[in-house]
Motif scaffolding. Structure first.
Motif, PDB file in Angstrom:
ATOM      1  N   CYS A 223     -48.141 -71.597   0.767  1.00  0.00           N
ATOM      2  CA  CYS A 223     -48.272 -70.639  -0.272  1.00  0.00           C
ATOM      3  C   CYS A 223     -49.301 -69.418   0.115  1.00  0.00           C
ATOM      4  N   ASN A 224     -49.190 -68.387  -0.002  1.00  0.00           N
ATOM      5  CA  ASN A 224     -49.637 -67.245  -0.235  1.00  0.00           C
ATOM      6  C   ASN A 224     -49.682 -65.964   0.979  1.00  0.00           C
ATOM      7  N   GLN A 225     -48.552 -66.731   1.847  1.00  0.00           N
ATOM      8  CA  GLN A 225     -47.019 -66.400   2.628  1.00  0.00           C
ATOM      9  C   GLN A 225     -45.971 -65.709   2.719  1.00  0.00           C
ATOM     10  N   PRO A 226     -45.752 -64.638   1.998  1.00  0.00           N
ATOM     11  CA  PRO A 226     -43.992 -63.808   2.191  1.00  0.00           C
ATOM     12  C   PRO A 226     -42.752 -64.801   2.980  1.00  0.00           C
ATOM     13  N   ALA A 227     -42.961 -65.454   4.179  1.00  0.00           N
ATOM     14  CA  ALA A 227     -42.024 -65.791   5.041  1.00  0.00           C
ATOM     15  C   ALA A 227     -41.352 -66.791   3.774  1.00  0.00           C
ATOM     16  N   ARG A 228     -39.636 -66.945   3.950  1.00  0.00           N
ATOM     17  CA  ARG A 228     -40.268 -68.505   3.405  1.00  0.00           C
ATOM     18  C   ARG A 228     -38.133 -68.741   4.825  1.00  0.00           C
ATOM     19  N   TYR A 229     -38.502 -71.012   4.401  1.00  0.00           N
ATOM     20  CA  TYR A 229     -37.650 -71.390   5.163  1.00  0.00           C
ATOM     21  C   TYR A 229     -36.748 -71.728   4.790  1.00  0.00           C
TER      22      TYR A 229
ATOM     23  N   VAL B  75     -39.672 -74.412  12.583  1.00  0.00           N
ATOM     24  CA  VAL B  75     -39.337 -73.354  13.756  1.00  0.00           C
ATOM     25  C   VAL B  75     -37.932 -72.972  13.375  1.00  0.00           C
ATOM     26  N   GLU B  76     -37.912 -72.176  13.755  1.00  0.00           N
ATOM     27  CA  GLU B  76     -37.763 -70.623  13.196  1.00  0.00           C
ATOM     28  C   GLU B  76     -36.608 -70.548  12.640  1.00  0.00           C
ATOM     29  N   GLY B  77     -36.962 -70.324  11.356  1.00  0.00           N
ATOM     30  CA  GLY B  77     -36.729 -69.633  10.363  1.00  0.00           C
ATOM     31  C   GLY B  77     -36.941 -70.974   8.799  1.00  0.00           C
ATOM     32  N   ARG B  78     -36.775 -72.415   9.828  1.00  0.00           N
ATOM     33  CA  ARG B  78     -36.595 -73.728   9.170  1.00  0.00           C
ATOM     34  C   ARG B  78     -37.788 -74.585   8.577  1.00  0.00           C
ATOM     35  N   LEU B  79     -37.814 -75.492   7.783  1.00  0.00           N
ATOM     36  CA  LEU B  79     -38.974 -76.075   7.748  1.00  0.00           C
ATOM     37  C   LEU B  79     -37.918 -77.772   7.799  1.00  0.00           C
ATOM     38  N   ASP B  80     -38.933 -78.752   9.014  1.00  0.00           N
ATOM     39  CA  ASP B  80     -38.043 -79.878   9.260  1.00  0.00           C
ATOM     40  C   ASP B  80     -38.747 -80.765   8.398  1.00  0.00           C
ATOM     41  N   LEU B  81     -38.598 -81.324   6.992  1.00  0.00           N
ATOM     42  CA  LEU B  81     -40.089 -81.713   5.990  1.00  0.00           C
ATOM     43  C   LEU B  81     -40.194 -83.571   6.138  1.00  0.00           C
TER      44      LEU B  81
END
Length: 216
Positions: free
Chosen positions: A53-59, A92-98
């Protein structure tokens, strides 16, 4: 088995008056190395992406916790493929470990929910409509055609992640029973808990999820 009981001493009204007591910018990290996050899920070239939310980065989403988020998102995605998700995991480095999925729903406003970070629990059901909002100050029960009830409560931990909240105020026996189990709400959301509201023996069923004040 001994049942843990904790009495929550609260002022009945107003339930959400002391918003300044909470740091609304703080993300919960009660699980080692993991963070509770909310944001948007989008399918891009067959890959699920998460944008906080409210951030430009995507993972890129890696379902390390076996949450079946890919299937859940495919079931609910609208024509644009956009969904709101409430999750816990590691970035972690452009990745979301869900690791855990609390809620997935079609919503364009959930990121701006003013109550979310104040709540311990939210539960709701339909036909008839009802909802319960729980915070450290008490719980508010809303039912179709009736005035909202603001009540103190006692919480009982029942094991296996199950618990119930009860109150005997206003000459009524009120209980909210909650269990960790995938629940599909008729309004199109998928939540991580089932809920039953019992008032003087009458049972109404629905779904629930932890608010930002609790993420176990």
């Amino acid at each position: 088995m001994r049942v843990a009981r904790s009495l929550v001493l609260v002022a009945l009204l107003p339930l959400f008056a002391a918003c300044q007591l909470f740091d609304t910018d703080r993300q919960s990290a009660s699980h080692t190395g993991q963070t509770r996050m909310q944001g948007q899920l989008t399918a891009v070239d067959g890959q699920l992406m998460f944008q906080p939310c409210n951030q430009p980065a995507r993972y890129t989403v890696n379902d390390s916790g076996g949450t079946s988020v890919q299937q859940e998102a495919a079931t609910l995605a609208d024509a644009k493929g956009n969904l709101f998700a409430d999750v816990r995991g590691r970035l972690v480095e452009g990745r979301l470990d869900l690791e855990k999925l609390y809620r997935v729903e079609r919503s364009g406003t959930a990121c701006n929910d003013p109550d979310f970070k104040l709540l311990i629990l939210r539960a709701a059901g339909h036909k008839p409509e009802w909802s319960v909002k729980v915070s450290g100050k008490g719980m508010i029960i809303e039912r179709a055609g009736q005035k909202p009830l603001a009540l103190p409560y006692v919480e009982e931990q029942l094991g296996d992640g199950r618990f119930n909240l009860s109150s005997e105020a206003n000459n009524q026996r009120i209980e909210l029973w909650v269990a960790p189990q995938r629940c599909v709400d008729s309004n199109g959301s998928i939540q991580h808990m089932t809920a039953e509201l019992r008032i003087d023996g009458q049972v109404q069923r629905g779904c629930g999820h932890f608010g930002g004040a609790r993420d176990d």
